[in-house]
Design an enzyme around this catalytic site. Structure first.
Site, PDB file in Angstrom:
ATOM      1  N   HIS A 176      -7.329   7.098  12.186  1.00  0.00           N
ATOM      2  CA  HIS A 176      -6.893   5.751  11.983  1.00  0.00           C
ATOM      3  C   HIS A 176      -5.399   5.605  11.710  1.00  0.00           C
ATOM      4  O   HIS A 176      -5.077   4.540  11.311  1.00  0.00           O
ATOM      5  CB  HIS A 176      -7.506   5.392  10.678  1.00  0.00           C
ATOM      6  CG  HIS A 176      -9.030   5.214  11.198  1.00  0.00           C
ATOM      7  ND1 HIS A 176     -10.033   5.209  10.108  1.00  0.00           N
ATOM      8  CD2 HIS A 176      -9.934   5.367  12.081  1.00  0.00           C
ATOM      9  CE1 HIS A 176     -11.343   5.238  10.610  1.00  0.00           C
ATOM     10  NE2 HIS A 176     -11.140   5.299  11.840  1.00  0.00           N
ATOM     11  N   GLY A 232     -16.402  12.583   1.494  1.00  0.00           N
ATOM     12  CA  GLY A 232     -16.028  11.433   1.058  1.00  0.00           C
ATOM     13  C   GLY A 232     -15.959  10.286   1.982  1.00  0.00           C
ATOM     14  O   GLY A 232     -14.987   9.430   1.923  1.00  0.00           O
ATOM     15  N   THR A 233     -16.769  10.272   3.157  1.00  0.00           N
ATOM     16  CA  THR A 233     -16.805   8.994   4.092  1.00  0.00           C
ATOM     17  C   THR A 233     -18.144   8.405   4.073  1.00  0.00           C
ATOM     18  O   THR A 233     -19.091   9.365   3.900  1.00  0.00           O
ATOM     19  CB  THR A 233     -16.310   9.720   5.348  1.00  0.00           C
ATOM     20  OG1 THR A 233     -16.553   8.549   6.288  1.00  0.00           O
ATOM     21  CG2 THR A 233     -16.804  10.898   5.775  1.00  0.00           C
ATOM     22  N   CYS A 249      11.940  -3.116  16.751  1.00  0.00           N
ATOM     23  CA  CYS A 249      12.003  -1.987  17.842  1.00  0.00           C
ATOM     24  C   CYS A 249      13.450  -1.806  18.558  1.00  0.00           C
ATOM     25  O   CYS A 249      14.191  -2.587  18.785  1.00  0.00           O
ATOM     26  CB  CYS A 249      11.138  -2.412  18.814  1.00  0.00           C
ATOM     27  SG  CYS A 249      11.103  -1.327  20.428  1.00  0.00           S
ATOM     28  N   ARG A 304       0.776  -1.298  -0.244  1.00  0.00           N
ATOM     29  CA  ARG A 304      -0.010   0.073  -0.060  1.00  0.00           C
ATOM     30  C   ARG A 304       0.869   1.314   0.142  1.00  0.00           C
ATOM     31  O   ARG A 304       0.578   2.163  -0.666  1.00  0.00           O
ATOM     32  CB  ARG A 304      -1.001  -0.042   1.146  1.00  0.00           C
ATOM     33  CG  ARG A 304      -1.963  -1.070   1.150  1.00  0.00           C
ATOM     34  CD  ARG A 304      -2.870  -1.033   2.381  1.00  0.00           C
ATOM     35  NE  ARG A 304      -3.589   0.219   2.667  1.00  0.00           N
ATOM     36  CZ  ARG A 304      -4.325   0.539   3.453  1.00  0.00           C
ATOM     37  NH1 ARG A 304      -4.519  -0.343   4.676  1.00  0.00           N
ATOM     38  NH2 ARG A 304      -4.675   1.612   3.858  1.00  0.00           N
ATOM     39  N   VAL A 359      -4.990   7.202   6.131  1.00  0.00           N
ATOM     40  CA  VAL A 359      -3.743   6.943   6.803  1.00  0.00           C
ATOM     41  C   VAL A 359      -2.609   7.281   5.589  1.00  0.00           C
ATOM     42  O   VAL A 359      -1.584   6.967   5.864  1.00  0.00           O
ATOM     43  CB  VAL A 359      -3.474   5.588   7.188  1.00  0.00           C
ATOM     44  CG1 VAL A 359      -4.633   5.157   8.203  1.00  0.00           C
ATOM     45  CG2 VAL A 359      -3.670   4.424   5.807  1.00  0.00           C
ATOM     46  N   ASP A 360      -2.811   7.846   4.669  1.00  0.00           N
ATOM     47  CA  ASP A 360      -1.905   7.956   3.594  1.00  0.00           C
ATOM     48  C   ASP A 360      -1.130   9.420   3.699  1.00  0.00           C
ATOM     49  O   ASP A 360      -0.247   9.552   2.818  1.00  0.00           O
ATOM     50  CB  ASP A 360      -2.707   8.119   2.226  1.00  0.00           C
ATOM     51  CG  ASP A 360      -3.970   9.018   1.897  1.00  0.00           C
ATOM     52  OD1 ASP A 360      -3.698  10.168   2.528  1.00  0.00           O
ATOM     53  OD2 ASP A 360      -4.930   8.865   1.555  1.00  0.00           O
TER      54      ASP A 360
HETATM   55 ZN   LIG Z   1      10.016  -2.330  21.973  1.00  0.00          ZN
END
Ligand SMILES: [Zn+2]
Length: 285
Positions: A133, A217-218, A175, A81, A115-116
Site C-alpha cells: 500500500h 493483525g490484518t 515535482c 499522520r 505505510v508507516d
Molecule cells: Zn512531474
C-alpha cells in the site's frame, strides 16, 4: 514441560512440518501490528478531516479524486499522520519479523499493508519487504511525467491539524522535473495495485511458492492480501493467523486442513512463532 503460552503442540507441529518443506515463509502484516506501537488505524476521529467546509472520512480523503480537488488538504492529512508515525517505535513483533528475515534470508518475504515504515526501521530488508500500500516516507509526481519514487524531504515537518503548508513546504512538495504537485506514494481507495510500485506480481509469486504464510493483525479487508492468502491455501501451504480478534483470515485458518488461528496480540505471539520457525528452518534434514 511445554513452555509456550500461545503456541500449542499442534501449531508447533504445523510450523515444523511446513517449514521442513523448504518453501518460502511469507509474513503478511496489517494495521494490528502498528496499533501496538501507538499508530491508530485512522478510521477513528483522528482520521476525519475537513476539506473546505465539509468533514471527510479516510475513505474519502485517501483518493485520487480528492487529491485532484484539494491536493493541499490531502497532503495536510498525510503530514499529520507523519507526525504520529515519527513518534512511534517498532515493537516486539516488528523486531521478531526483522530477525526472522535475517535468519531465513531469501527464504523469507514480508508483505505489509502498513505505510508507516516501522518494519524497515526494525531492520527488515527492503528488497524482500513488499509495501503493497506504499509508504508515507516517499512521494512521486502526481502527473505522468516520471515513475520515479522520491524520498519525502527531511525538511518536511509533521503538521498539526488545520495547519497550512508554508510556501517553502509547497516548493518541497513540487515535482523537480515538471513543477506539478508531488503526491504521497500510497495506494488510494480508487486506485489499483501494480507491480512496479506495489509489488502485485511479486506478492502473488511469493504466495505460490510459500509453504507457510503467517497473517498478523490484518482484517483481510483489502484485495491483494486476500489473493495472497487464497493462493497459499490453493497451492497447499499452511496458514497461521495471529490476531486478538476474529477476522476472515482466522476463520479460514480454522477451516483449512493445514491452518490455525492464534488469538493473541502480535507483540506476544509473533516473537514465539518466529523463534519456532527459525529453529525449524535450521533443523537438519
Ligand atoms: Zn512531474
Amino acid at each position: 514441560m511445554w513452555g509456550s503460552e500461545v503456541i500449542d503442540r499442534e501449531i508447533a507441529g504445523l510450523v515444523d512440518r511446513s517449514v521442513a518443506e523448504d518453501g518460502l515463509v511469507v509474513v503478511l502484516t496489517g494495521a494490528g501490528v502498528s496499533a501496538e506501537s501507538g499508530i491508530p488505524t485512522f478510521r477513528g476521529p483522528e482520521g476525519y478531516w475537513t476539506v473546505g467546509s465539509a468533514v471527510h472520512t479516510p475513505q474519502e480523503i485517501a483518493t485520487a479524486a480528492m487529491f485532484a480537488r484539494a491536493p493541499e488538504a490531502v497532503w495536510g492529512w498525510y503530514l499529520f499522520r507523519l507526525g504520529v508515525v515519527r513518534e512511534a517505535e517498532p515493537n516486539a513483533a516488528h523486531r521478531a519479523i526483522a530477525e526472522l528475515d535475517a535468519t531465513l534470508s531469501d527464504r523469507f518475504v514480508l508483505i505489509t499493508q502498513n505505510v508507516d515504515g516501522l518494519h524497515q526501521r526494525a531492520g527488515s530488508t527492503p528488497g524482500r519487504t513488499y509495501e503493497i500500500h506504499g509508504s508515507l516516507g516517499r512521494m512521486r509526481c502526481s502527473e505522468p511525467c516520471q515513475r520515479e519514487l522520491l524520498p519525502l524531504p527531511d525538511e518536511i515537518p509533521a503538521k498539526d491539524r488545520d495547519e497550512a503548508l508554508t510556501d517553502h513546504e509547497r516548493q518541497l512538495l513540487t515535482c523537480p522535473r515538471c513543477g506539478a504537485w508531488t503526491r504521497p506514494h500510497v495506494l488510494w481507495f480508487d486506485e489499483a495495485y501494480d507491480e512496479a510500485w506495489f509489488r502485485l506480481d511479486s506478492s502473488l509469486d511469493a504466495a505460490g511458492r510459500a509453504s507457510l504464510v503467517v497473517t498478523v493483525g490484518t482484517s483481510g479487508a483489502t484485495n491483494l492480501p486476500n489473493l495472497v492468502v487464497q493462493q497459499v491455501v490453493r497451492s497447499g501451504g499452511a496458514l497461521l493467523d495471529v490476531n486478538p480478534e476474529d477476522n476472515p483470515f482466522g476463520d479460514l485458518a480454522r477451516r483449512v486442513e493445514r491452518g490455525a488461528a492464534i488469538r493473541a496480540p502480535a507483540s506476544q505471539a509473533v516473537p514465539e512463532l518466529a523463534d519456532r520457525i527459525a529453529v525449524a528452518a535450521s533443523a537438519p534434514r
